[in-house]
Design an enzyme around this catalytic site. Structure first.
Site, PDB file in Angstrom:
ATOM      1  N   HIS A  92       3.744  -2.366   3.023  1.00 51.63           N
ATOM      2  CA  HIS A  92       3.700  -1.040   2.430  1.00 51.63           C
ATOM      3  C   HIS A  92       4.994  -0.784   1.663  1.00 51.63           C
ATOM      4  O   HIS A  92       6.075  -1.072   2.164  1.00 51.63           O
ATOM      5  CB  HIS A  92       3.538   0.040   3.509  1.00 51.63           C
ATOM      6  N   ASP A 152       0.815  -1.208   0.000  1.00 51.09           N
ATOM      7  CA  ASP A 152       0.000   0.000   0.000  1.00 51.09           C
ATOM      8  C   ASP A 152       0.851   1.261   0.000  1.00 51.09           C
ATOM      9  O   ASP A 152       2.017   1.260   0.405  1.00 51.09           O
ATOM     10  CB  ASP A 152      -0.879   0.039   1.263  1.00 51.09           C
TER      11      ASP A 152
END
Length: 268
Positions: A212, A67
């Site tokens: 992430h 992400d």
């Protein structure tokens, strides 16, 4: 902070209002095995408003998702690691970052990875009106497809924040919400090995793992940027997963490996 940042830790039994609060308190008293049994009993009933959480399979397969990118520091490190390992993953990107770094987005795609929507920016959609949410998702999908040059069909809400209304808005926009199970909690610093190890106890066949490649925090948040190398976290995690016999792939690849597991996921 990414989808699972400080405001998003803990188990996602989730809910709305009083019911959600009660569900969270009850879930907090259950063992992990009991929580899995409750999910099995409820997910089938609630599947019409269920977000993708993985697949039901006995095969040792998992998906890696990233992400908050594309990020000029984190994304190249992650792509380098994935390339070395021969692994494809899914990147839930922020449109403003994709438009700011189109060459980096193109590299993600050229190397065979899957691109999905994380939002125009990292705002919490549950704080917006229904009409505004629909507009933002339609616009975000359109803008990301313009940069990517291909269709976008998967969506992960920022912070994992989702209501029935935002879920339905995503579906009406032609997006399929995807949540997660195990996470490396990589908004908290540590060595790459320590960070990767955080996900391992919760890994199971068919899981979607959250990492992430970017670092996004709310305005005014002074959380320091972690110092570990995100590529090394990927190397450590994939090495550990392969050591346990897992094949690692993108969400799109995983969805072809079993029955899609949908779970009702609602949180502010």
């Amino acid at each position: 902070m990414g989808a699972g940042g400080p405001a998003g830790r803990g188990d996602r039994f989730g809910g709305c209002g009083v019911i959600g609060s009660l569900a969270s308190r009850v879930a907090g008293r259950l063992s992990p095995a009991s929580k899995r049994r409750v999910r099995r009993a409820t997910d089938g009933v609630l599947s019409p408003v269920g977000s993708v959480r993985g697949v039901r399979t006995s095969a040792r397969v998992v998906a890696l998702t990233y992400d908050d990118g594309p990020d000029p520091e984190g994304t190249p490190a992650v792509l380098e690691a994935l390339g070395e390992l021969g692994v494809l993953a899914t990147f839930f990107v922020l449109v403003e970052r994709a438009e700011g770094h189109p060459a980096l987005l193109r590299r993600i795609l050229d190397e065979g990875h899957e691109v999905a929507l994380h939002g125009i920016d990292h705002s919490r959609l549950t704080e917006r009106s229904a009409g505004e949410v629909r507009r933002l998702l339609v616009e975000g999908k359109r803008r990301l497809e313009a940069v990517a040059g291909r269709r976008v069909r998967l969506f992960r809400p920022a912070f994992g924040a989702q209501s029935v209304g935002t879920f339905l808005a995503a579906r009406r926009a032609g997006l399929d919400p995807v949540v997660w199970g195990p996470t490396v909690s990589d908004w908290v610093d540590g060595t790459a090995v320590e960070v990767a190890a955080r996900a391992l106890p919760a890994v199971h066949p068919g899981a979607v793992i959250l990492l992430h490649d970017g670092f996004e925090v709310p305005v005014g948040d002074e959380t320091p940027r972690p110092t570990f190398d995100r590529g090394d976290v990927t190397r450590s995690l994939v090495g550990a997963l392969r050591g346990e016999g897992y094949e690692v792939m993108s969400v799109g690849g995983l969805l072809g490996c079993g029955q899609v597991w949908r779970t009702a996921w609602f949180r502010p």
